[in-house]
Design an enzyme around this catalytic site. Structure first.
Site, PDB file in Angstrom:
ATOM      1  N   HIS A 130      -1.903  -5.322   1.689  1.00 36.93           N
ATOM      2  CA  HIS A 130      -3.201  -6.008   1.578  1.00 36.93           C
ATOM      3  C   HIS A 130      -2.930  -7.411   1.068  1.00 36.93           C
ATOM      4  O   HIS A 130      -2.054  -7.606   0.225  1.00 36.93           O
ATOM      5  CB  HIS A 130      -4.122  -5.298   0.584  1.00 36.93           C
ATOM      6  CG  HIS A 130      -5.302  -6.139   0.202  1.00 36.93           C
ATOM      7  ND1 HIS A 130      -6.445  -6.198   0.982  1.00 36.93           N
ATOM      8  CD2 HIS A 130      -5.495  -7.015  -0.814  1.00 36.93           C
ATOM      9  CE1 HIS A 130      -7.286  -7.069   0.428  1.00 36.93           C
ATOM     10  NE2 HIS A 130      -6.741  -7.571  -0.665  1.00 36.93           N
TER      11      HIS A 130
ATOM     12  N   LYS B 182       0.837  -1.188   0.000  1.00 35.58           N
ATOM     13  CA  LYS B 182       0.000   0.000   0.000  1.00 35.58           C
ATOM     14  C   LYS B 182       0.889   1.262   0.000  1.00 35.58           C
ATOM     15  O   LYS B 182       2.121   1.169   0.122  1.00 35.58           O
ATOM     16  CB  LYS B 182      -0.961  -0.080   1.187  1.00 35.58           C
ATOM     17  CG  LYS B 182      -1.892  -1.314   1.056  1.00 35.58           C
ATOM     18  CD  LYS B 182      -3.148  -1.257   1.915  1.00 35.58           C
ATOM     19  CE  LYS B 182      -2.917  -1.586   3.348  1.00 35.58           C
ATOM     20  NZ  LYS B 182      -4.192  -1.963   4.067  1.00 35.58           N
TER      21      LYS B 182
HETATM   22  P1  DAT Z   1      -6.921  -6.849   6.289  1.00 31.97           P
HETATM   23  O1  DAT Z   1      -6.254  -5.744   5.505  1.00 31.97           O
HETATM   24  O2  DAT Z   1      -6.017  -7.427   7.325  1.00 31.97           O
HETATM   25  O3  DAT Z   1      -7.554  -7.901   5.411  1.00 31.97           O
HETATM   26  P2  DAT Z   1      -9.640  -5.866   6.726  1.00 31.97           P
HETATM   27  O4  DAT Z   1      -9.998  -6.486   5.421  1.00 31.97           O
HETATM   28  O5  DAT Z   1     -10.483  -6.189   7.906  1.00 31.97           O
HETATM   29  O6  DAT Z   1      -8.107  -6.164   7.117  1.00 31.97           O
HETATM   30  O7  DAT Z   1      -9.649  -4.290   6.574  1.00 31.97           O
HETATM   31  C1  DAT Z   1      -9.109  -3.682   5.419  1.00 31.97           C
HETATM   32  C2  DAT Z   1      -8.291  -2.500   5.835  1.00 31.97           C
HETATM   33  O8  DAT Z   1      -9.131  -1.529   6.463  1.00 31.97           O
HETATM   34  C3  DAT Z   1      -7.202  -2.802   6.874  1.00 31.97           C
HETATM   35  O9  DAT Z   1      -6.008  -3.263   6.303  1.00 31.97           O
HETATM   36  C4  DAT Z   1      -7.026  -1.463   7.519  1.00 31.97           C
HETATM   37  C5  DAT Z   1      -8.432  -0.894   7.517  1.00 31.97           C
HETATM   38  N1  DAT Z   1      -9.131  -1.190   8.785  1.00 31.97           N
HETATM   39  C6  DAT Z   1      -9.692  -2.353   9.153  1.00 31.97           C
HETATM   40  N2  DAT Z   1     -10.224  -2.285  10.372  1.00 31.97           N
HETATM   41  C7  DAT Z   1      -9.995  -1.024  10.801  1.00 31.97           C
HETATM   42  C8  DAT Z   1     -10.288  -0.305  11.994  1.00 31.97           C
HETATM   43  N3  DAT Z   1     -10.931  -0.870  12.995  1.00 31.97           N
HETATM   44  N4  DAT Z   1      -9.869   0.993  12.075  1.00 31.97           N
HETATM   45  C9  DAT Z   1      -9.216   1.581  11.046  1.00 31.97           C
HETATM   46  N5  DAT Z   1      -8.907   0.963   9.890  1.00 31.97           N
HETATM   47  C10 DAT Z   1      -9.285  -0.322   9.763  1.00 31.97           C
HETATM   48 MG    MG Z   2      -9.124  -7.762   4.088  1.00 32.29          MG
END
Ligand code: DAT
Ligand code: MG
Length: 150
Positions: free
Chosen positions: A115, A9
């Site tokens: 990601h 990213k």
């Molecule tokens: P990942 O990237 O580990 O698959 P995800 O799909 O749950 O995680 O979320 C996508 C992205 O969104 C993550 O890399 C960062 C952001 N994100 C997720 N949960 C968050 C939160 N609680 N507060 C802020 N950003 C968040």
């Molecule tokens: Mg994800």
């Protein structure tokens, strides 16, 4: 062979960690299938993160991912989805295991470097979204038989 989408990213690109991410995935034994360095448009960002629409962090997530270039890649190998997510570490860097990328190089969930697809099915869908079929390279390595059992 299972495939997964990996993004370094904008924070990872700005911090010159593209090579570090690639090195760890190569060293793990995964095989690179495709890579492109690109500026992400709003439409692609919104489609990619559609499942998070409506969440409090969504707007910040979209502006972060389109704020500067990313390195988009496809990697393959047995259990590639699980292997890559393990190498990345948990979403929140302070919960990521020592030795993972997010532990070793990040502090904040909104600046967590990478990601990676979270299931083989989402992997296929995300690869289709980010890459044209002709951008995916099918190839074999001499070392494959020493990394892949079958
Ligand atoms: P990942 O990237 O580990 O698959 P995800 O799909 O749950 O995680 O979320 C996508 C992205 O969104 C993550 O890399 C960062 C952001 N994100 C997720 N949960 C968050 C939160 N609680 N507060 C802020 N950003 C968040
Ligand atoms: Mg994800």
């Amino acid at each position: 062979m299972e495939r997964t989408l990996v993004l370094v990213k904008p924070d990872g690109v700005q911090r010159a960690l593209v090579g570090e991410v690639i090195a760890r995935l190569e060293r793990r034994g995964l095989r690179l299938v495709a890579a492109k360095f690109m500026q992400v448009g709003k439409e692609l960002a919104e489609t990619h993160y559609a499942v998070h629409k409506g969440k409090p962090f969504y707007d910040g997530l979209i502006s972060y991912i389109i704020s500067a270039p990313v390195m988009a890649m496809v990697w393959e190998g047995p259990n590639a989805v699980a292997a890559v997510r393990q190498t990345m570490g948990s979403t929140k860097p302070t919960e990521a295991a020592p030795g993972t990328l997010r532990h070793d190089f990040a502090l904040e969930v909104g600046r967590n470097l990478t990601h990676a697809s979270d299931s083989p099915e989402n992997g296929e869908n995300e690869i289709r979204l980010w890459f044209k079929k002709e951008e995916l390279v099918e190839w074999k390595r001499e070392v494959d038989k020493w990394v892949f059992e079958k």
